[in-house]
Design a protein around this motif. Structure first.
Motif, short mmCIF file in Angstrom:
data_model
loop_
_atom_site.label_atom_id
_atom_site.label_comp_id
_atom_site.label_asym_id
_atom_site.label_seq_id
_atom_site.Cartn_x
_atom_site.Cartn_y
_atom_site.Cartn_z
N LEU A 160 0.50 -1.01 0.03
CA LEU A 160 0.01 0.18 -0.03
C LEU A 160 0.72 1.39 0.04
CD1 LEU A 160 -3.00 -0.80 2.42
CD2 LEU A 160 -2.96 -0.86 -0.08
N ARG A 161 2.17 1.25 -0.23
CA ARG A 161 3.07 2.32 -0.34
C ARG A 161 2.90 3.09 -1.68
NH1 ARG A 161 6.86 -1.35 2.12
NH2 ARG A 161 7.64 -1.73 0.08
N TRP A 162 2.66 4.47 -1.53
CA TRP A 162 2.59 5.32 -2.76
C TRP A 162 3.69 5.09 -3.75
CZ3 TRP A 162 -0.95 8.62 -4.80
CH2 TRP A 162 -0.77 9.44 -5.86
N HIS A 163 4.81 5.15 -3.36
CA HIS A 163 6.27 4.94 -3.99
C HIS A 163 5.92 3.84 -4.87
CE1 HIS A 163 10.10 3.83 -5.27
NE2 HIS A 163 10.47 5.15 -5.37
N ASP A 164 5.52 2.53 -4.46
CA ASP A 164 5.63 1.36 -5.37
C ASP A 164 4.39 1.26 -6.10
OD1 ASP A 164 8.10 0.55 -4.21
OD2 ASP A 164 6.95 -0.48 -2.34
N ASN A 165 3.38 2.11 -5.99
CA ASN A 165 2.10 1.87 -6.67
C ASN A 165 1.61 3.30 -6.99
OD1 ASN A 165 1.41 -1.07 -6.01
ND2 ASN A 165 1.97 -0.11 -3.98
N SER A 166 2.39 4.20 -7.41
CA SER A 166 1.93 5.64 -7.62
C SER A 166 1.28 5.56 -9.11
CB SER A 166 3.18 6.59 -7.85
OG SER A 166 3.94 5.90 -8.68
N LEU A 167 1.35 4.80 -9.95
CA LEU A 167 0.49 4.89 -11.14
C LEU A 167 -0.96 4.19 -10.84
CD1 LEU A 167 0.69 5.39 -14.33
CD2 LEU A 167 1.28 3.11 -14.54
N GLN A 168 -0.97 3.16 -10.15
CA GLN A 168 -2.23 2.70 -9.84
C GLN A 168 -3.13 3.48 -9.14
OE1 GLN A 168 0.62 0.95 -9.78
NE2 GLN A 168 0.34 -1.08 -10.46
N PHE A 169 -2.18 4.39 -7.94
CA PHE A 169 -3.19 5.25 -7.33
C PHE A 169 -3.67 6.31 -7.93
CE2 PHE A 169 -0.96 3.26 -3.37
CZ PHE A 169 -2.02 2.68 -2.85
N ILE A 170 -2.89 6.89 -8.88
CA ILE A 170 -2.94 8.07 -9.72
C ILE A 170 -4.32 7.74 -10.49
CG2 ILE A 170 -2.31 9.61 -11.80
CD1 ILE A 170 0.46 9.46 -10.23
N PHE A 171 -4.22 6.55 -11.07
CA PHE A 171 -5.15 6.08 -11.98
C PHE A 171 -6.67 6.10 -11.11
CE2 PHE A 171 -7.65 2.42 -13.52
CZ PHE A 171 -8.25 3.00 -14.68
N LEU A 172 -6.75 5.43 -10.18
CA LEU A 172 -7.91 5.05 -9.26
C LEU A 172 -8.56 6.70 -8.80
CD1 LEU A 172 -7.00 2.15 -7.24
CD2 LEU A 172 -8.73 2.18 -9.07
N LEU A 173 -7.78 7.38 -8.28
CA LEU A 173 -8.06 8.63 -7.89
C LEU A 173 -8.52 9.52 -9.02
CD1 LEU A 173 -5.06 9.74 -5.34
CD2 LEU A 173 -7.55 9.04 -4.79
N LEU A 174 -7.84 9.68 -10.34
CA LEU A 174 -8.49 10.50 -11.19
C LEU A 174 -9.73 9.95 -12.03
CD1 LEU A 174 -5.43 11.14 -13.33
CD2 LEU A 174 -6.68 12.76 -12.13
N SER A 175 -9.94 8.60 -11.86
CA SER A 175 -11.19 7.78 -12.33
C SER A 175 -12.27 7.95 -11.49
CB SER A 175 -10.80 6.10 -12.22
OG SER A 175 -9.83 5.81 -13.14
N LEU A 176 -12.01 7.96 -9.98
CA LEU A 176 -13.07 8.57 -8.84
C LEU A 176 -13.53 9.64 -9.34
CD1 LEU A 176 -14.59 7.22 -6.62
CD2 LEU A 176 -12.76 8.37 -5.03
N GLY A 177 -12.69 10.66 -9.50
CA GLY A 177 -13.14 12.05 -9.80
C GLY A 177 -13.85 12.17 -11.02
N LEU A 178 -13.60 11.53 -12.02
CA LEU A 178 -14.47 11.40 -13.07
C LEU A 178 -15.74 10.93 -13.05
CD1 LEU A 178 -11.61 10.49 -15.90
CD2 LEU A 178 -13.06 12.63 -15.66
#
Length: 205
Positions: A160-178
């Motif tokens: 669950l660390r941001w550094h190791d999964n930054s792309l997945q977290f960015i995608f999920l956050l942007l998708s949730l906003g959309l």
């Protein structure tokens, strides 16, 4: 509306498809027949059904244009290329931690979103969605993406660390906003975002 019911059932199938893989990895169980059965189920939910939805939309859209009604059968190119995509996935060792080509559930979510957008047409998109040229182009584009040699990241988290999964977290956050802002109309944009982020990742690698 039967197509709306189909869209909701596809959503349930997509959730089930995600969790069956998650459970299998958590329990460390796998077998060749399990992989084949999973692909068979995927072919129905994410191959036959999206082709049928596009076919029905094209059948509705074509008569008003004067275009030949047989063009509606172009929709099933998505089904054919979904079968090819699933066969390639089962035999491609490069796709254990990522994907080569658009996954069939992602392709299907784009198609399944169309009836939902039409029913809740907040943004007056009906004329675009029911334009037969748009539907034909969508079918051919999705078919091409299914078998394209395009590396796409998987939504698999090592931790669950941001550094190791930054792309997945960015995608999920942007998708949730959309999804919050655009609701069903966001789904095609979410899949487009997924492809674009994957291309950016590959370009930076």
């Amino acid at each position: 509306m039967p197509l709306v019911t189909a869209a909701y059932l596809i959503g349930i199938a997509a959730v089930a498809d995600f969790f069956d893989g998650l459970v299998a990895r958590a329990l460390h169980v796998s077998s060749p027949i399990g992989k084949d059965l999973d692909s068979l189920a995927d072919m129905v939910s994410f191959g036959v059904v999206p082709g049928a939805i596009l076919f029905q939309l094209l059948r509705h859209a074509l008569p008003a244009t004067g275009l030949p009604e047989w063009l509606a059968y172009v929709a099933f190119v998505v089904s054919i290329f979904s079968a090819l995509r699933l066969a390639k996935f089962n035999n491609d060792t490069r796709q254990s931690d990522s994907f080569i080509g658009l996954p069939t559930p992602a392709c299907t979510l784009v198609v399944a979103s169309l009836p939902l957008i039409l029913v809740h047409d907040t943004f007056s998109l009906q004329d675009i969605i029911l334009n037969p040229w748009v539907l034909l182009l969508l079918a051919l584009t999705l078919a091409g993406l299914l078998v394209a040699e395009l590396p796409l990241f998987a939504l698999k988290f090592k931790n669950l660390r941001w550094h190791d999964n930054s792309l997945q977290f960015i995608f999920l956050l942007l998708s949730l906003g959309l999804l919050v802002v655009l609701q069903a109309a966001a789904i095609p944009l979410v899949i487009l975002l997924y492809v674009l982020l994957s291309v950016v990742k590959t370009a930076r690698a």
